[in-house]
Design a protein around this motif. Structure first.
Motif, PDB file in Angstrom:
ATOM      1  N   VAL A  91       0.847  -1.195   0.000  1.00  0.00           N
ATOM      2  CA  VAL A  91       0.000   0.000   0.000  1.00  0.00           C
ATOM      3  C   VAL A  91       0.884   1.246   0.000  1.00  0.00           C
ATOM      4  O   VAL A  91       1.393   1.658   1.033  1.00  0.00           O
ATOM      5  N   ARG A  92       1.057   1.811  -1.177  1.00  0.00           N
ATOM      6  CA  ARG A  92       1.954   2.950  -1.332  1.00  0.00           C
ATOM      7  C   ARG A  92       1.539   4.144  -0.475  1.00  0.00           C
ATOM      8  O   ARG A  92       2.363   4.932  -0.041  1.00  0.00           O
ATOM      9  N   TYR A  93       0.240   4.302  -0.223  1.00  0.00           N
ATOM     10  CA  TYR A  93      -0.238   5.446   0.543  1.00  0.00           C
ATOM     11  C   TYR A  93      -0.223   5.217   2.059  1.00  0.00           C
ATOM     12  O   TYR A  93      -0.610   6.114   2.807  1.00  0.00           O
ATOM     13  N   ALA A  94       0.175   4.074   2.525  1.00  0.00           N
ATOM     14  CA  ALA A  94       0.189   3.812   3.970  1.00  0.00           C
ATOM     15  C   ALA A  94       1.083   4.822   4.674  1.00  0.00           C
ATOM     16  O   ALA A  94       2.149   5.174   4.186  1.00  0.00           O
ATOM     17  N   GLY A  95       0.622   5.297   5.818  1.00  0.00           N
ATOM     18  CA  GLY A  95       1.406   6.245   6.603  1.00  0.00           C
ATOM     19  C   GLY A  95       0.594   7.456   6.997  1.00  0.00           C
ATOM     20  O   GLY A  95      -0.634   7.472   6.934  1.00  0.00           O
ATOM     21  N   THR A  96       1.311   8.508   7.408  1.00  0.00           N
ATOM     22  CA  THR A  96       0.680   9.737   7.879  1.00  0.00           C
ATOM     23  C   THR A  96       0.995  10.882   6.928  1.00  0.00           C
ATOM     24  O   THR A  96       2.118  11.008   6.450  1.00  0.00           O
ATOM     25  N   TYR A  97      -0.023  11.699   6.662  1.00  0.00           N
ATOM     26  CA  TYR A  97       0.093  12.866   5.788  1.00  0.00           C
ATOM     27  C   TYR A  97      -0.401  14.088   6.556  1.00  0.00           C
ATOM     28  O   TYR A  97      -1.356  13.990   7.328  1.00  0.00           O
ATOM     29  N   LYS A  98       0.236  15.240   6.304  1.00  0.00           N
ATOM     30  CA  LYS A  98      -0.191  16.477   6.947  1.00  0.00           C
ATOM     31  C   LYS A  98      -0.159  17.622   5.951  1.00  0.00           C
ATOM     32  O   LYS A  98       0.665  17.634   5.043  1.00  0.00           O
TER      33      LYS A  98
END
Length: 151
Positions: A91-98
């Motif tokens: 899952v390339r989008y896994a993680g935290t974004y701000k």
């Protein structure tokens, strides 16, 4: 409430959520720019076609990874950037974004489907159940969604 991302037509990976009747008010707001009643109603019919579909609300719109991603909810789109963290294999989008006052956390839960191109075993696409947590303006929403890089 997730809102469809109005971005580019490119074939980008995206995170989708089911359309629900709660999305109707955002469809109405989107179509309100049409002053003519028939244009408004046509727009609303087209927007409501999502009832049996899902809404793509998180994507990078085929941009370079360092350009960030976009999350759309409550009728607005916000530009967010990935924060440092351990990547996920599928899952390339896994993680935290701000960014833009928004914090988005994407957590992979389970593999739904994997497709491997028979002519190129290194070319694999996946659909993955993910949990998406969005924090904005003192509120937090949790959305059960699907990451899909097959589009």
């Amino acid at each position: 409430m997730p809102t469809s991302d109005p971005g580019s037509d490119c074939v980008a990976a995206a995170i989708h959520a089911d359309w629900t009747p709660r999305n109707r008010r955002y469809d109405e707001a989107y179509c309100a720019v049409n002053e003519a009643r028939d244009a408004y109603e046509r727009c609303l019919r087209n927007a409501s076609m999502h009832k049996e579909k899902s809404i793509a609300f998180f994507t990078d719109r085929c941009n370079a990874e360092d350009e960030g991603a976009y999350v759309s909810f409550n009728g607005r789109t916000h530009h967010v950037r990935r924060q440092p963290g351990k990547p996920h294999r599928d899952v390339r989008y896994a993680g935290t974004y701000k960014g833009d006052g928004v914090v988005v956390r994407i957590v992979p839960r389970r593999l739904i489907e994997r497709h491997v191109d028979p002519s190129d075993p290194l070319d694999a696409t996946v659909r993955y159940a993910v949990d998406v947590e969005i924090r904005y303006g003192g509120e937090t929403a949790r959305i059960a969604a699907v990451y899909d890089d097959q589009r």
